[in-house]
Design an enzyme around this catalytic site. Structure first.
Site, PDB file in Angstrom:
ATOM      1  N   SER B 147       0.836  -1.193   0.000  1.00 49.41           N
ATOM      2  CA  SER B 147       0.000   0.000   0.000  1.00 49.41           C
ATOM      3  C   SER B 147       0.880   1.255   0.000  1.00 49.41           C
ATOM      4  CB  SER B 147      -0.944  -0.049   1.204  1.00 49.41           C
ATOM      5  OG  SER B 147      -2.008   0.856   1.035  1.00 49.41           O
ATOM      6  N   ASP B 311      -8.593  -6.866  -4.589  1.00 45.03           N
ATOM      7  CA  ASP B 311      -8.253  -5.518  -4.125  1.00 45.03           C
ATOM      8  C   ASP B 311      -8.840  -4.510  -5.102  1.00 45.03           C
ATOM      9  OD1 ASP B 311      -7.138  -3.121  -3.331  1.00 45.03           O
ATOM     10  OD2 ASP B 311      -5.077  -3.856  -3.274  1.00 45.03           O
ATOM     11  N   HIS B 344      -7.851  -5.298  -0.323  1.00 42.35           N
ATOM     12  CA  HIS B 344      -6.589  -4.576  -0.135  1.00 42.35           C
ATOM     13  C   HIS B 344      -5.858  -5.045   1.128  1.00 42.35           C
ATOM     14  CE1 HIS B 344      -3.729  -1.411  -0.719  1.00 42.35           C
ATOM     15  NE2 HIS B 344      -3.998  -0.842   0.429  1.00 42.35           N
TER      16      HIS B 344
END
Lengths: 370, 370
Positions: B147, B311, B344
């Site tokens: 991320s 995601d 995610h």
């Protein structure tokens, strides 16, 4: 022939809600377009989405602002007002002329606020049925709507199988999912976190603007698709040619959301936001444990189900499980998954495809009736 | 051999930020696990995500609470502390020991608040480079993160091509999209709408709890997938066996989000929330108009790109466009799209797949170096 008729009707007889509570009196704001034929067989009920209202179309009347489904309702359009008597009413719990939390509670003389009972999609439909009865219509040719309107269009042939010949359910589902509930809950918490919300008792005082605007911003993201946001905004900057290195808005998408949020608070009641999202979240035709194919076993209407490829808020798989349950009951069900980048909003913007499909569908429904 | 080393270092020399502003002094909190080998060639830098910190692992030390990547870092694990000297520092702008908006501004003796400069992912990396220099490491064996940590891992071989042998970029992108910006903007507006935020000047007074909690709720929805929310919560009711017909929480998913929102405000600074989301939103390696393949043309490191099928916040197509740009430059790039329902969040929960892929990847990097 009246191009547009705007009315309000007050029902004194108490309406029994799904919660067990009786509500009375209940006012319904509605509009009609076109003419009811002598045998009252050409009536089409349009059910609106979350923040919609009874003004679905101007039907070409001069001086009228366009309705929320202007391109779909009118002379020669999908819901052809030369052929059909089209009705649209504001839903129960809303704030556009039908009784809701901002209405005056006759027992106190003050707006309901949180004293308004929590309502359901089924309660909205029960009130619509009362309106249809009042108009002297025994059987609707069709009921049609998208999103929350699609839920109502789905409930109609289940609750009142003898009263509707066909139903068009667009971008909806038979049961709100965890993610759908989650996005709504964020919106509700944003409204309720606003100090000006004051436990819903803000009428005549301030308005919980900032909380409601944030709720609406979240909503807007979910109504669009990732692709349509990218196409429309990408990383375009607003009113400047470089990043600002501050917390003022940099990107067009930020400005757009802020604008949509703040303009929304001028036209919608914060408590109605709470009540209508709750009604959708409570929506579960299976009541938690029934088989969907059993739930829809009483359906007699022809059904048209429409979903959109890029609608990630009401994904196609939800419509498809509904289609399967109807097919299992030998219901005449058509299903169209429309290819579009517009996401959930597609039912409000993709008119060509919807017009083609719905126009032909209504012709078929009429032909089969004869 | 020290199992875990926790340190803070203060750099007095001003750090030139991308905005053109100089920041000094700058404190960095970091931890290390394992032992730096004599030729200083076994160092791995772990870059954390949005709300993470320097405590990536307990490395088996007794009494230490587990780190945010506990299952990935330690003896025999993907980042094997028997072989590697693993470093994790808190990023610039955060609130876990490294300088950020809640730090004291030496020029005023009070917390920065909004006087803190708007920072970028590149600024975080510049500070990490300073830490690596300080530790006497000329070349990292690897930099790895997911991320926001993935964005840093991507910037490293571009900004400092001679200083990193390999990079693992997980669930990230080279440019924030309109939708990614949009969700962050909602979170920021929620924080800033809270009257207790007071233009960021709330330190020592109240905390803008409700706004920050709402921001976190939105975030949590985007970190999960629709499927994982459905599997985890569905429509399960909380603490009751029927719908409550009120605005108290009905569904487990509502309770979960409220809990995660409210517990977050105890561990994270609201202004850091603003600054770090802004840094991610500003992230665009193409600076708006450069070709990505040109941007990455200087990369000398081997690259491993990982994305997750479910995601939807950092969808695989973003990783894939990065892979194509690297391939166009003849960079040694591996790409793995891992099949998972965790969305995610997968980089924080799907350890088997990541361990297998990363462990083998690091062995290959070491072999090729020799």
């Amino acid at each position: 022939m009246a191009v547009i008729d705007k009315k309000q009707i007050v029902f004194q007889e108490p309406l029994l809600l799904k919660s067990g509570i009786f509500l009375s009196p209940v006012t319904v704001a509605y509009e009609t377009y076109g003419t009811l034929n002598p045998d009252r067989s050409n009536a089409v009920l349009i059910t609106h989405a979350f923040t919609g209202d009874a003004h679905a179309s101007s039907n070409g009347a001069s001086g009228e602002k366009p309705g929320w489904w202007e391109e779909m309702i009118g002379s020669g359009k999908a819901f052809d007002t030369d052929k059909y008597f089209v009705i649209c009413s504001n839903t129960l719990g809303s704030c556009k002329g039908t009784t809701g939390p901002s209405s005056v509670d006759s027992s106190t003389g003050k707006p309901f606020g949180l004293a308004f009972p929590v309502i359901t999609i089924q309660d909205m439909v029960a009130l619509e049925k009362r309106l249809i009865d009042h108009l002297g219509i025994r059987k609707l040719l069709c009921v049609a709507g998208g999103s929350m309107g699609g839920m109502q269009a789905l409930v109609w042939p289940i609750m009142f199988p003898e009263s509707v010949l066909s139903s068009i359910v667009i971008a909806a589902c038979h049961r709100h999912s965890a993610q759908q509930i989650a996005f709504h809950e964020v919106g509700r918490q944003a409204v309720m976190a606003d100090p000006e919300w004051m436990e819903g008792d803000y009428y005549g005082k301030a308005v919980p603007k900032r909380g409601l605007a944030i709720a609406r911003m979240v909503g807007h993201i979910t109504y669009m698709s990732e692709a349509s946001m990218e196409q429309k905004f990408g990383r375009k900057l607003v009113e400047k040619d470089a990043l600002g290195y501050s917390f003022a808005k940099d990107f067009e998408v930020e400005g757009y959301l802020q604008y949509r949020g703040m303009s929304f608070v001028d036209r919608f009641d914060a408590n109605s936001y709470l009540y209508l999202t709750k009604a959708m979240d409570y929506f579960d035709l299976t009541d938690g444990d029934r088989k969907l194919s059993d739930v829809v076993s009483g359906v007699r209407a022809d059904m048209l189900i429409i979903s959109f490829t890029s609608d990630w808020l009401y994904p196609s798989y939800q419509s498809q499980s509904l289609v399967r349950a109807l097919q299992a009951n030998d219901v005449d069900v058509s299903y169209v998954e429309m290819k579009t980048d517009y996401g959930h909003d597609a039912f409000l913007v993709e008119f060509d495809d919807q017009t083609r499909v719905i126009k032909n569908y209504l012709v078929r429904v009429e032909r089969e009736r004869k």
